[in-house]
Motif scaffolding. Structure first.
Motif, PDB file in Angstrom:
ATOM      1  N   MET A 106       0.822  -1.214   0.000  1.00  0.00           N
ATOM      2  CA  MET A 106       0.000   0.000   0.000  1.00  0.00           C
ATOM      3  C   MET A 106       0.850   1.257   0.000  1.00  0.00           C
ATOM      4  O   MET A 106       0.568   2.208  -0.731  1.00  0.00           O
ATOM      5  CB  MET A 106      -0.946   0.002   1.207  1.00  0.00           C
ATOM      6  CG  MET A 106      -2.082  -0.994   1.090  1.00  0.00           C
ATOM      7  SD  MET A 106      -3.215  -0.605  -0.250  1.00  0.00           S
ATOM      8  CE  MET A 106      -3.998   0.837   0.412  1.00  0.00           C
ATOM      9  N   PHE A 107       1.904   1.291   0.820  1.00  0.00           N
ATOM     10  CA  PHE A 107       2.789   2.452   0.820  1.00  0.00           C
ATOM     11  C   PHE A 107       3.474   2.607  -0.525  1.00  0.00           C
ATOM     12  O   PHE A 107       3.616   3.721  -1.035  1.00  0.00           O
ATOM     13  CB  PHE A 107       3.827   2.365   1.940  1.00  0.00           C
ATOM     14  CG  PHE A 107       3.355   2.878   3.262  1.00  0.00           C
ATOM     15  CD1 PHE A 107       2.869   4.173   3.406  1.00  0.00           C
ATOM     16  CD2 PHE A 107       3.407   2.074   4.388  1.00  0.00           C
ATOM     17  CE1 PHE A 107       2.444   4.658   4.635  1.00  0.00           C
ATOM     18  CE2 PHE A 107       2.991   2.553   5.618  1.00  0.00           C
ATOM     19  CZ  PHE A 107       2.509   3.833   5.744  1.00  0.00           C
ATOM     20  N   CYS A 108       3.926   1.500  -1.110  1.00  0.00           N
ATOM     21  CA  CYS A 108       4.602   1.562  -2.406  1.00  0.00           C
ATOM     22  C   CYS A 108       3.712   2.229  -3.454  1.00  0.00           C
ATOM     23  O   CYS A 108       4.130   3.175  -4.119  1.00  0.00           O
ATOM     24  CB  CYS A 108       4.996   0.156  -2.850  1.00  0.00           C
ATOM     25  SG  CYS A 108       5.759   0.099  -4.490  1.00  0.00           S
ATOM     26  N   TRP A 109       2.491   1.744  -3.592  1.00  0.00           N
ATOM     27  CA  TRP A 109       1.583   2.297  -4.602  1.00  0.00           C
ATOM     28  C   TRP A 109       1.078   3.688  -4.225  1.00  0.00           C
ATOM     29  O   TRP A 109       0.870   4.531  -5.101  1.00  0.00           O
ATOM     30  CB  TRP A 109       0.434   1.326  -4.855  1.00  0.00           C
ATOM     31  CG  TRP A 109       0.912   0.137  -5.627  1.00  0.00           C
ATOM     32  CD1 TRP A 109       1.192  -1.103  -5.133  1.00  0.00           C
ATOM     33  CD2 TRP A 109       1.215   0.099  -7.022  1.00  0.00           C
ATOM     34  NE1 TRP A 109       1.652  -1.909  -6.151  1.00  0.00           N
ATOM     35  CE2 TRP A 109       1.668  -1.202  -7.322  1.00  0.00           C
ATOM     36  CE3 TRP A 109       1.146   1.036  -8.046  1.00  0.00           C
ATOM     37  CZ2 TRP A 109       2.053  -1.589  -8.593  1.00  0.00           C
ATOM     38  CZ3 TRP A 109       1.526   0.643  -9.335  1.00  0.00           C
ATOM     39  CH2 TRP A 109       1.969  -0.644  -9.590  1.00  0.00           C
ATOM     40  N   SER A 110       0.906   3.964  -2.950  1.00  0.00           N
ATOM     41  CA  SER A 110       0.468   5.299  -2.523  1.00  0.00           C
ATOM     42  C   SER A 110       1.518   6.349  -2.868  1.00  0.00           C
ATOM     43  O   SER A 110       1.196   7.423  -3.379  1.00  0.00           O
ATOM     44  CB  SER A 110       0.186   5.315  -1.015  1.00  0.00           C
ATOM     45  OG  SER A 110      -0.871   4.469  -0.699  1.00  0.00           O
ATOM     46  N   PHE A 111       2.781   6.036  -2.583  1.00  0.00           N
ATOM     47  CA  PHE A 111       3.843   6.986  -2.903  1.00  0.00           C
ATOM     48  C   PHE A 111       4.043   7.119  -4.412  1.00  0.00           C
ATOM     49  O   PHE A 111       4.383   8.204  -4.883  1.00  0.00           O
ATOM     50  CB  PHE A 111       5.153   6.609  -2.210  1.00  0.00           C
ATOM     51  CG  PHE A 111       5.176   7.008  -0.767  1.00  0.00           C
ATOM     52  CD1 PHE A 111       5.113   8.336  -0.390  1.00  0.00           C
ATOM     53  CD2 PHE A 111       5.244   6.043   0.226  1.00  0.00           C
ATOM     54  CE1 PHE A 111       5.118   8.714   0.949  1.00  0.00           C
ATOM     55  CE2 PHE A 111       5.269   6.405   1.568  1.00  0.00           C
ATOM     56  CZ  PHE A 111       5.198   7.738   1.921  1.00  0.00           C
ATOM     57  N   LEU A 112       3.830   6.053  -5.154  1.00  0.00           N
ATOM     58  CA  LEU A 112       3.916   6.166  -6.609  1.00  0.00           C
ATOM     59  C   LEU A 112       2.829   7.107  -7.131  1.00  0.00           C
ATOM     60  O   LEU A 112       3.083   7.930  -8.020  1.00  0.00           O
ATOM     61  CB  LEU A 112       3.799   4.791  -7.258  1.00  0.00           C
ATOM     62  CG  LEU A 112       4.078   4.745  -8.753  1.00  0.00           C
ATOM     63  CD1 LEU A 112       5.494   5.213  -9.072  1.00  0.00           C
ATOM     64  CD2 LEU A 112       3.855   3.339  -9.283  1.00  0.00           C
ATOM     65  N   LEU A 113       1.635   7.035  -6.547  1.00  0.00           N
ATOM     66  CA  LEU A 113       0.564   7.956  -6.911  1.00  0.00           C
ATOM     67  C   LEU A 113       0.937   9.397  -6.570  1.00  0.00           C
ATOM     68  O   LEU A 113       0.752  10.305  -7.389  1.00  0.00           O
ATOM     69  CB  LEU A 113      -0.739   7.572  -6.210  1.00  0.00           C
ATOM     70  CG  LEU A 113      -1.930   8.488  -6.478  1.00  0.00           C
ATOM     71  CD1 LEU A 113      -2.330   8.434  -7.942  1.00  0.00           C
ATOM     72  CD2 LEU A 113      -3.096   8.109  -5.583  1.00  0.00           C
ATOM     73  N   VAL A 114       1.487   9.623  -5.386  1.00  0.00           N
ATOM     74  CA  VAL A 114       1.914  10.975  -4.997  1.00  0.00           C
ATOM     75  C   VAL A 114       2.977  11.491  -5.962  1.00  0.00           C
ATOM     76  O   VAL A 114       2.939  12.654  -6.376  1.00  0.00           O
ATOM     77  CB  VAL A 114       2.426  11.000  -3.540  1.00  0.00           C
ATOM     78  CG1 VAL A 114       3.090  12.326  -3.213  1.00  0.00           C
ATOM     79  CG2 VAL A 114       1.284  10.727  -2.569  1.00  0.00           C
ATOM     80  N   ALA A 115       3.909  10.639  -6.346  1.00  0.00           N
ATOM     81  CA  ALA A 115       4.953  11.051  -7.294  1.00  0.00           C
ATOM     82  C   ALA A 115       4.347  11.420  -8.646  1.00  0.00           C
ATOM     83  O   ALA A 115       4.793  12.367  -9.297  1.00  0.00           O
ATOM     84  CB  ALA A 115       5.983   9.939  -7.462  1.00  0.00           C
ATOM     85  N   ALA A 116       3.318  10.706  -9.060  1.00  0.00           N
ATOM     86  CA  ALA A 116       2.701  10.959 -10.366  1.00  0.00           C
ATOM     87  C   ALA A 116       1.844  12.220 -10.376  1.00  0.00           C
ATOM     88  O   ALA A 116       1.891  12.987 -11.337  1.00  0.00           O
ATOM     89  CB  ALA A 116       1.853   9.757 -10.783  1.00  0.00           C
ATOM     90  N   VAL A 117       1.055  12.447  -9.319  1.00  0.00           N
ATOM     91  CA  VAL A 117       0.123  13.580  -9.336  1.00  0.00           C
ATOM     92  C   VAL A 117       0.684  14.841  -8.697  1.00  0.00           C
ATOM     93  O   VAL A 117       0.127  15.915  -8.860  1.00  0.00           O
ATOM     94  CB  VAL A 117      -1.241  13.224  -8.694  1.00  0.00           C
ATOM     95  CG1 VAL A 117      -1.908  12.094  -9.422  1.00  0.00           C
ATOM     96  CG2 VAL A 117      -1.096  12.937  -7.227  1.00  0.00           C
TER      97      VAL A 117
END
Length: 151
Positions: A106-117
């Motif tokens: 969950m942290f991995c994908w959450s931070f990837l989302l933050v990096a993208a948006v």
């Protein structure tokens, strides 16, 4: 749905703040034995990977929380959680529910989302960076508002 779209930047900022805070708390718990202490044995100073992961959690989570160097910090945090998942959890089972890697995934994908948006509203970086008009001249006066101003 239009009401949600109007508040998109606010929701992104709240998501960034909550994810950064939770991640920083993991690092603080591991490094300083606070907030319930580390999950498992506390790593020795500079021990790989546990101590370094906790430093990334504390520093990276704090940067994301505050909205400073958000994208770079989020990529680092996402990568550290991908490493944690594939090296520490995945050998114990294919799915996160089997191997205890739910939070890492969950942290991995959450931070990837933050990096993208990006950081959304309320980032410290947006407060430190001088605002500019379309023609490149600095805007003087008030802090940035929620509604765009016309030049």
């Amino acid at each position: 749905m239009e009401a949600l779209e109007k508040r998109r930047e606010h929701v992104i900022a709240l998501f960034r703040i909550v994810v950064g805070l939770l991640f920083a708390c993991h690092g603080a718990a591991t490094l300083f034995d606070v907030l319930g202490g580390p999950h498992g044995a506390a790593p020795d100073f500079a021990a790989w990977p546990g101590w370094w992961a906790a430093v990334v959690q504390l520093v990276g989570g704090t940067l994301v929380l505050c909205g400073l160097a958000t994208r770079a910090a989020a990529v680092l945090c996402s990568g550290s959680m991908a490493y944690a998942y594939f090296v520490e959890h995945q050998p114990d089972g294919l799915f996160p529910i089997e191997n205890g890697g739910e939070s890492a995934a969950m942290f991995c994908w959450s931070f990837l989302l933050v990096a993208a948006v990006g950081p959304g509203r309320w980032s410290l970086a947006s407060r430190l960076r001088p605002r500019r008009r379309d023609d490149g001249r600095p805007v003087t006066g008030s802090l940035p508002t929620d509604t765009p101003t016309s030049a």
